[in-house]
Design an enzyme around this catalytic site. Structure first.
Site, PDB file in Angstrom:
ATOM      1  N   LYS A 169       0.535  -1.589   0.113  1.00 24.71           N
ATOM      2  CA  LYS A 169      -0.083  -0.004  -0.026  1.00 24.71           C
ATOM      3  C   LYS A 169       0.806   1.471   0.178  1.00 24.71           C
ATOM      4  CE  LYS A 169      -4.491   1.978   2.156  1.00 24.71           C
ATOM      5  NZ  LYS A 169      -5.138   1.484   3.642  1.00 24.71           N
ATOM      6  N   SER A 177     -10.034   2.380   2.412  1.00 26.46           N
ATOM      7  CA  SER A 177      -9.173   2.656   1.864  1.00 26.46           C
ATOM      8  C   SER A 177      -8.158   1.605   0.996  1.00 26.46           C
ATOM      9  CB  SER A 177      -8.413   3.844   2.544  1.00 26.46           C
ATOM     10  OG  SER A 177      -7.381   3.150   2.829  1.00 26.46           O
ATOM     11  N   SER A 186     -10.046  -0.559   6.868  1.00 29.53           N
ATOM     12  CA  SER A 186      -9.391   0.042   5.220  1.00 29.53           C
ATOM     13  C   SER A 186      -8.571  -1.925   5.286  1.00 29.53           C
ATOM     14  CB  SER A 186      -8.480   1.083   5.332  1.00 29.53           C
ATOM     15  OG  SER A 186      -9.105   2.351   5.540  1.00 29.53           O
TER      16      SER A 186
END
Lengths: 510, 110
Positions: A85, A160, A184
């Site tokens: 990420k 997210s 997330s």
């Protein structure tokens, strides 16, 4: 070996370590797959913001070299590719956190998570898309365009960490790393039919993790199987003196627990159904999948008990006060002076004017909303009624968990109230977007552990294809072993009863 | 009556150093009002005698050994800076152009 991108991380590691296949071949297969399906935000999955092909191949070559020379692999996952990420700093790749304010930024240091991945010989393929500064539940708040859900390209992948989840479901990587502040990791896992784990707060170092809300943020593993998540968990987790909130305790033996769980026996284990996380507001197909999951857990020998967590219904409200408050403070660091974007204001613009113009241009709407909300909640006159009261609710939610864990070894709920919604459906309605996090938020507020495991498919009111549903399994702080055991047992019985792993039913991307 | 007015949102934007546009003020005022209406629910919980939790892990006074370890050098620290001069961060003026009363210094950068 056939299609390398369809194998699990455990299978790939076995192949690489026995020299049936090279780490370079495995990396190349995944880079080819990325080139084939990832595209850009207009077309393609768009899971990646940056692909580091050369660095990935170089890292894989080092693993092959070491294995060829007879050395033991650096870790059980040496040579296996992974998508990271874009919220973890990487010295050799840009790090943006999905924001224009950090466009092109090259961090001067590696996050501890990045360093651990490198030390483990894991091949980092690149950086994945995310809602800006991890604020969002759909990846639509990325400044670089949305990531698409491989199950249906018109749907969001959740957020997210939509990039990290879609990369798995599109077979661009067998492993990824996410961060979970309010769901997330878990909600995108549910939306994409993958496995996502939010470790106990303090279990995985936050050093070099660009902060959203420091008391809630937690990095964790994402994979297509529970065992793969466990293998990655043991690489990521562990005490880090560079993070003052890191827990100085042994990492739970999650790989052993996942292997034990796969035998499918949960006799004597108590599974608590949280009365407040279900029912009204949850899509009928999600509820049906959850009920079916309970039957499978019972079949494994678990005893199902109902527990009540009466303050969970205030979790969302408390979270959306605590989180913006911490955000408003954390994001003050983006001041246009030391790194990141600077917008010039004429020749005579003062530092303050430059700062305000830069933050206006560099932050997206959701980030601005949360900064202002947090600024409001922390202002004198409102502090007690909002932030102070939210912190007390946080205490009550922790007490609810403690009482529930007296009665059950793990708690379960649907991971998210709905399946993946259409792109554009909620982006203009912040409150509707926030409701996605209803079931995942209490865990973050209490600092406990939770995971999402695929439980089935459901069709929503929009019609179209059936979409994945996730089962959330919650455990006490540092109770990851029992959580992985239940997750692996559930995965094994679900796969056996329902025609193999759910992920095999994802359509071929076109 | 709304929980938050457009003027209050403009004030918050100033405090948060966000040069928001007029259109954004209209949009954000409505949205923040809806969000505040929803999060105000925390007030329904009777919590007078409940201690607040700022952090889920009960850690305090976390120390590490006071040992030298490498940090960023000057070049690394400045590598991402928008403007650099003589090995330092170059920033816009931070003081008014008028001399500060009684200070004897001028706000102009030398």
């Amino acid at each position: 070996m056939t299609d390398l991108t369809r194998l699990t991380a455990a299978e790939l590691a076995a192949g690489i370590h026995s020299r049936e296949v090279s780490a370079v071949e495995v990396a190349q297969a995944h880079l080819d797959r990325i080139a084939e399906v990832d595209g850009d935000a207009g077309r393609g999955v768009h899971a990646f913001l940056h692909v580091a092909a050369d660095a990935a191949l170089a890292s894989a070559a080092l693993v092959d070299e070491a294995i060829g020379a007879g050395s033991a692999p650096a870790s059980p996952l040496a040579g296996v590719p992974l998508a990271l990420k874009d919220v973890f700093t990487t010295i050799d790749m840009p790090t943006t956190a999905g924001s224009k304010i950090l466009e092109g930024w090259r961090p001067p240091y590696d996050a501890t998570v990045t360093a651990r991945l490198r030390a483990a010989g894991i091949t980092i393929l690149g950086k994945t898309n995310m809602d800006e500064f991890a604020m969002g539940s759909s990846t639509e708040h990325s400044a670089y365009g949305v990531t698409r859900n491989p199950w249906d390209g018109t749907r969001v992948p959740g957020g997210s960490g939509g990039g990290s989840a879609s990369a798995l479901a599109a077979f661009e990587a067998p492993l990824s790393v996410g961060t979970d502040t309010g769901g997330s990791i878990r909600q995108p896992a549910a939306f994409t039919g993958t496995v996502g784990v939010k470790p106990t707060y303090g279990g995985v170092s936050r050093y070099g993790l660009i902060a959203c809300a420091s008391s809630l943020d937690q990095g964790g593993p994402c994979a297509r199987t529970v065992l793969d998540a466990a293998l990655l968990h043991e690489v990521l987790a562990g005490y880090d003196p560079l993070d003052s909130t890191s827990i100085d305790a042994a990492v739970p033996a999650v790989v052993e627990a996942a292997r034990a769980g796969a035998s499918g026996d949960l006799a004597g284990l108590k599974v608590g159904v949280v009365r407040e996380l279900g029912g009204e507001g949850y899509q009928p197909g999600v509820r049906a999948s959850f009920d079916a999951a309970l039957q499978l857990l019972e079949k494994l020998g678990a005893e199902i008990v109902e527990v009540s967590c009466p303050h969970f219904e205030y979790g969302l409200a408390a979270y959306y006060l605590i989180l913006p408050s911490e955000v408003s403070s954390n994001l003050a660091r983006f001041d246009a002076m030391r790194y990141g974007l600077r917008v010039q204001v004429a020749d005579t613009g003062s530092a303050e004017e430059v700062m305000a113009a830069t933050r206006e241009a560099g932050f997206g709407a959701e980030v601005k909303r949360r900064i202002m909300l947090g600024t409001y909640a922390l202002s004198s006159g409102y502090y007690d009624a909002y932030y102070g009261q939210a912190q007390k609710v946080r205490t009550l939610i922790s007490r609810d968990f403690a009482a529930a864990f007296e009665r059950a070894d793990v708690l379960v709920s649907p991971t998210a109230p709905t399946t993946a919604f259409p792109i554009g459906d909620k982006v203009d309605d912040p409150l509707a977007m926030y409701l996605n996090d209803l079931a995942t938020i209490p865990t973050n507020l209490a600092g406990t552990a939770a995971m999402s495991v695929p439980s089935g498919l459901a069709r929503d009111q929009h019609g179209g294809v059936e979409l994945p549903v996730g089962l959330q399994i919650m455990a006490p702080a540092l109770g990851e072993a029992v959580m992985y055991r239940v997750g692996a047992a559930f995965e094994a019985v679900r796969d056996a009863e329902q025609d193999g792993p759910l992920i095999r039913r994802v359509r071929e991307w076109s | 009556m709304p929980a938050i007015s457009r003027d209050e949102v403009a004030h918050l934007a100033r405090l948060a150093r966000l040069a928001v546009t007029e259109d954004e003020l209209d949009l954000f005022a409505g949205q923040l009002d809806v969000i505040l209406g929803a999060v105000a629910r925390v007030g329904e919980v009777a919590a007078d005698d409940i201690p607040p939790t700022s952090h889920a892990v009960p850690l305090s006074n976390v120390f590490r050994p006071d040992e030298l370890r490498p940090g960023l050098n000057q070049e690394q620290a400045l590598a991402g800076a928008p403007a650099v001069e003589e090995g330092r961060f170059r920033v816009p003026r931070i003081l008014d152009e008028e001399p500060l009363a009684g200070s004897g210094i001028s706000g102009e950068e030398a």
